[in-house]
Enzyme design. Sequence first.
Site: not given
Ligand SMILES: NC(=O)c1ccc[n+]([C@@H]2O[C@H](COP(=O)([O-])OP(=O)(O)OC[C@H]3O[C@@H](n4cnc5c(N)ncnc54)[C@H](OP(=O)(O)O)[C@@H]3O)[C@@H](O)[C@H]2O)c1
Length: 266
Positions: A2, A26-27, A48-50, A113, A117
Amino acid sequence: MLGRDVVDVLRASGHDVVALARAELDIRDLAACMDAFAESDAVINTAAWTDVDAAERNEADAYAVNAVGAANVARACAAHSAALVQVSTDYVFDGRASTPYPVGAPLAPLNAYGRTKAAGEWAVRSEHPGAHVVRTAWLYGAHGGSFVRTMLRLAQERDSVEVVDDQHGQPTWTHDLAVLLRDLVVEGAPAGVHHGTSSGEATWYDLARETYRLAGLDPERVRPTTSDRYPRPAPRPQYSVLANDGRLPDWRDGLRRALPSVAEGP
Ligand SMILES: NC(=O)c1ccc[n+]([C@@H]2O[C@H](COP(=O)([O-])OP(=O)(O)OC[C@H]3O[C@@H](n4cnc5c(N)ncnc54)[C@H](OP(=O)(O)O)[C@@H]3O)[C@@H](O)[C@H]2O)c1
């Protein structure tokens, strides 16, 4: 996934964007958040931790990012009077409803998870009462792994694929969500919780069939099955449909526009 689309959408509309990957911020580190956002007008937190299944056995680690990290971002934004959008999830609900969840429905996450959240939502709203919390779901996009991309890969590897037909949700393209997140900030929308998901609803089976159809493949190669045949470490909500204001298009429309970039990849 995202975050990359948020950056692209903001830059395309002329905003000055600082994009921070985990290596740059690092948040979990409050002091680092305080430094990083000292000059910011607005922050969109997509970090996020996803890994939903891994969170079951690493809840404290997931909490450190999704709850404490989100709180750190919110505290820093409040200290510097920056607007904030925090991204949350449909997994804060238990999925036992049969009609779409309104924003004020009680939170009752089924898995670790979702608990982390939900804690993040509460922390953000407490630290930064002006923040926007945007719940989204079933994301796919050009910059990450997703169900849609997995279906396109499996179509090359197998004649047929079984997909669960008893979980309901709202497949949502990251680009469409990114536009909504930008608009909430630019419009100065009222603070609080928003649902940022596509209109309509689908099962994973529906989504797989539509992906095949749009890719010019025979949707009959997708067969329905039930989730009890595919147990996962983290239980999934069965009915994960969020009541929204219809600002995002129908999920089929989003998928049609997204498919070329999702198929191509980063
Ligand atoms: N994907 C879905 O279907 C879905 C559904 C509902 C809600 N969401 C929410 O949407 C948002 C974006 O999700 P996404 O799918 O884009 O996830 P993503 O591709 O996994 O991206 C999450 C990012 O957060 C980074 N991150 C993890 N721990 C961190 C830390 N301590 N400090 C800074 N950055 C950190 C990760 O870095 P690394 O890659 O280096 O670990 C990654 O770049 C999140 O809030 C997620 O909970 C996603």
